[in-house]
Design an enzyme around this catalytic site. Structure first.
Site, PDB file in Angstrom:
ATOM      1  N   ARG A   1      -6.774  -9.911  -1.362  1.00  0.00           N
ATOM      2  CA  ARG A   1      -5.518  -9.543  -0.701  1.00  0.00           C
ATOM      3  C   ARG A   1      -5.411 -10.229   0.649  1.00  0.00           C
ATOM      4  NH1 ARG A   1      -4.225  -6.143   3.121  1.00  0.00           N
ATOM      5  NH2 ARG A   1      -6.054  -4.791   3.053  1.00  0.00           N
TER       6      ARG A   1
ATOM      7  N   GLY B   1       2.647   7.114  -1.092  1.00  0.00           N
ATOM      8  CA  GLY B   1       3.042   8.457  -1.505  1.00  0.00           C
ATOM      9  C   GLY B   1       4.074   9.080  -0.589  1.00  0.00           C
TER      10      GLY B   1
ATOM     11  N   GLY C   1       0.016   8.980   1.786  1.00  0.00           N
ATOM     12  CA  GLY C   1      -0.081   7.786   2.616  1.00  0.00           C
ATOM     13  C   GLY C   1       1.231   7.023   2.581  1.00  0.00           C
TER      14      GLY C   1
ATOM     15  N   ARG D   1      -9.235 -13.761   3.888  1.00  0.00           N
ATOM     16  CA  ARG D   1     -10.367 -12.861   4.108  1.00  0.00           C
ATOM     17  C   ARG D   1     -11.587 -13.217   3.264  1.00  0.00           C
ATOM     18  NH1 ARG D   1      -7.205  -7.003   4.552  1.00  0.00           N
ATOM     19  NH2 ARG D   1      -6.387  -7.383   6.648  1.00  0.00           N
TER      20      ARG D   1
END
EC number: 1.3.5.1
Length: 649
Positions: free
Chosen positions: A447, A57, A54, A342
């Site tokens: 987050r 990585g 991803g 959020r």
């Protein structure tokens, strides 16, 4: 704790010894200068394993190979470009201040620490804010097609928890476009022979020799062959554990096996109860459903969130007059309105639905309405900004969001917990580095939107390549033979586990166990939790795990493409990880971020932190399946952003 359900022991505190002292703005430069280097000729002698392709990585593999290391890289997908990072929609944060609206590196640092409810490290977060400005330049150079204003400058929009526009985006495909940039860099190095890529190959265990990570055991998902791969260092970039909940916004293949098996080999697991609840997901539609779909947070820039003022009002939205609508985020949080963080937006949506004012089937939804935006901007402009998201919504729901409001509800999206790492991104196992969502390091208890892509690329392009040099430069890498007793023993354990799964030959499908586990963890350890419910979960999970090993049905063999076996391997790990998640939530007797303990709330129903008792990272040490783990505390010090009541009003 001495009780049987939810028991653990407390060990020594854990300390991040790699984070430099001094002014926070100087720490990353200080660490980079103090780190040892490997000269270019010697890099060719080192092998580094990277698990995952991803954003974290992919960027790490490409950068390490560009530096001259020989990289051995793995993904369980058929191509590196299919990593789940492609699903990220709304954008990536960076403190460029192109809008000249008051943004800065310090403000991004401040917003992130506050947005994480003061449960993250200042050193890591400031470094992330610093590196963010470099990421955009890197990606533009790779050809990532960020949205641009009429004059050609990169465009920005806002995300939750901030009052500036710092989010760079490529319509609703930002993750995909960023991943393609990293993928092209990766493919260049594959073509050059510097990266040995293994697609459709899944890591099943970590090889630890003389206390250091020296390789992995992996299974070819097409042939079933079990192989060992040895190296001087191992990098895990395998994502989070959100699919423990069964229903989440993650791809169905996303799993926690790599980090969980590493945890069982000695890597501490930090803050497992911290998961990201995303407020703008398409509501679940029934028991048949296997995953949930995210609608980008960017929609909250122009969409207005509301529910009927009256309970049980089932009229179509166009028949509910303006004065009978409750734009509850704008009412309760006027400074931020629909762009609150959020966790705040998610809890508010749950509250109005619990009051009986939710919309859609089962009353588990709220409206995200673009009528005002279409009237103000025109349909064409709305389509220009959000068109592909609107099309996706219509395909899934058969409702046209240009004509009727979207219906949304919170869902599991991302995980803030993960393997504990120090400032160098190294775990408690020397030689094993953990980057992106697989580690815990940068977000705290919640987050902020558009920060996941920022962290993944910061870790892969800029942080890891500097810090892994220091580890490799210190040397002492005697060759490890494939016949080493530790290697053969690890392979044997992997093979025995597969044989055991196939030998059960029970009467329940893997999915049935996964679905039951997911519902249990969502109900008792989701947005809202209490001690009684967590104890229920901690009693039921071991029972369900025992039942799994007695009744699971895995057809076929281990010497072929066998997706039931793949899933069984992963669900077996979820059944162990879920217990640690609930234990961590039980021990943390405070409300923090999206993790609302009903026993810990203010008079007006908001989350109530307990900084004196819980101002630490909880790093758990594995002691055995069903055995009480050891809790190690990393105390958090705040020199710059002092914990306060977190207000977005």
């Amino acid at each position: 704790m001495s009780n049987t359900v939810g028991s653990y022991t407390v060990g020594d505190d854990i300390v991040d010894t790699k984070a430099p002292s001094g002014p926070v703005e100087d720490r990353w430069d200080k660490r980079r200068f103090g780190a040892k280097l490997v000269n270019p000729a010697n890099r060719r002698k080192h092998r580094v394993i990277v698990v995952g392709t991803g954003l974290a990585g992919g960027s790490a593999g490409a950068t390490l190979a560009e530096q001259g290391y020989h990289v051995i890289q793995f993904c369980y997908q058929d191509s590196p470009r299919r990593a789940h990072s492609v699903a990220a929609q709304g954008g990536i944060n960076a403190a460029k201040n192109y809008r000249n609206d008051g943004d800065s590196i310090y403000r991004l640092f401040y917003d992130t620490v506050k947005g994480g409810d003061f449960r993250s490290r200042e050193s890591n977060v400031y470094r992330l804010a610093q590196v963010s400005v470099e990421i955009i330049d890197q990606c533009v150079a790779q050809g990532v097609p960020f949205a641009r204003e009429y004059g050609g400058l990169l465009d920005n929009r806002s995300f939750g928890g901030v009052q500036v526009s710092r989010t760079f985006y490529a319509r609703g495909q930002t993750g995909q476009q960023l991943l393609l940039g990293a993928y092209q860099a990766l493919e260049r190095q594959i073509d050059a022979g510097n990266i040995e890529m293994h697609p459709r190959t899944e890591m099943l265990d970590l090889i630890v020799v003389d206390g250091r990570a020296r390789g992995i055991v992996a299974r070819d998902l097409i042939t079933g062959e079990i192989s060992t791969y040895l190296a001087d260092a191992v990098v895990l970039a395998s994502g989070g554990y959100g699919n423990t909940f069964y229903l989440s916004t993650n791809a169905k293949g996303s799993n926690a096996t790599a980090i969980w098996r590493a945890h069982k080999r000695g890597a501490h697991f930090a803050n497992p109860c911290y998961t990201q609840i995303h407020p703008t997901c398409i509501p679940r539609s029934g028991e048949h459903q296997s995953k949930l779909t995210l609608m980008s947070e960017s929609l909250r820039n122009d969409g207005r969130i509301w529910v009927p003022k009256k309970k049980g009002d089932t009229r179509p939205p166009d028949q509910i007059p303006e004065d009978e609508r409750d734009y509850y985020l704008e009412r309760v949080y006027p400074s931020y309105g629909n762009l609150v963080p959020r966790d705040v937006a998610s809890r508010a949506a749950k509250n109005v639905c619990d009051e009986g004012r939710g919309v859609g089937p089962g009353g588990l939804g709220v409206y995200l309405d673009f009528a005002d935006a279409i009237k103000r901007m025109g349909r064409d402009k709305v389509a220009e900004k959000y068109g592909n998201l609107f099309e996706m919504y219509e395909r899934i729901t058969a409702e046209d969001p240009y004509q009727v409001p979207m219906r949304i509800y919170p869902a599991i999206h991302y995980t803030m917990g993960g393997l504990w790492v120090d400032y160098d991104l190294q775990s408690t196992i020397p030689g094993m580095f953990v980057i992106g969502e697989a580690n815990f390091s940068d977000h705290g208890a919640n987050r902020l939107g558009a920060s996941a892509l920022m962290q993944g690329l910061a870790d892969g392009y800029f942080v890891l390549p500097a810090t892994i040099n220091d580890y490799l430069a210190r040397g002492g890498f005697d060759p490890v033979s494939p016949d080493d007793p530790v290697v053969t023993a690890t392979v044997g354990e992997v093979q025995d586990r597969i044989k055991r799964l196939l030998a059960v030959d029970g009467d329940r499908t893997v999915d049935s166990f996964h679905r039951e586990l997911g519902m249990l963890v969502w109900d008792e350890c989701g947005m809202s939790r209490n001690a009684e419910g967590l104890r229920r979960a901690l009693k039921r999970i071991p029972e369900l795990r025992e039942e799994f090993w007695q009744r699971v049905k895995v057809p076929g063999t281990g010497f072929e493409l066998n997706q039931s076996l793949e899933k069984a391997n992963r669900v077996a790990d979820f059944l162990e990880l879920a217990e640690l998640m609930c234990l961590d939530a039980l021990h943390r007797e405070e409300s923090c971020g999206g993790h609302f303990r009903e026993e810990s709330q203010t008079d007006d129903g908001e989350a109530k932190r307990d900084d004196e008792r819980f101002g630490y990272v909880a790093a758990w040490e594995y002691t055995g399946v069903g055995e009480p783990p050891v809790l190690h505390k990393e105390n958090l010090d705040f020199e710059y952003v002092h914990p306060t009541l977190r207000s977005y009003a």
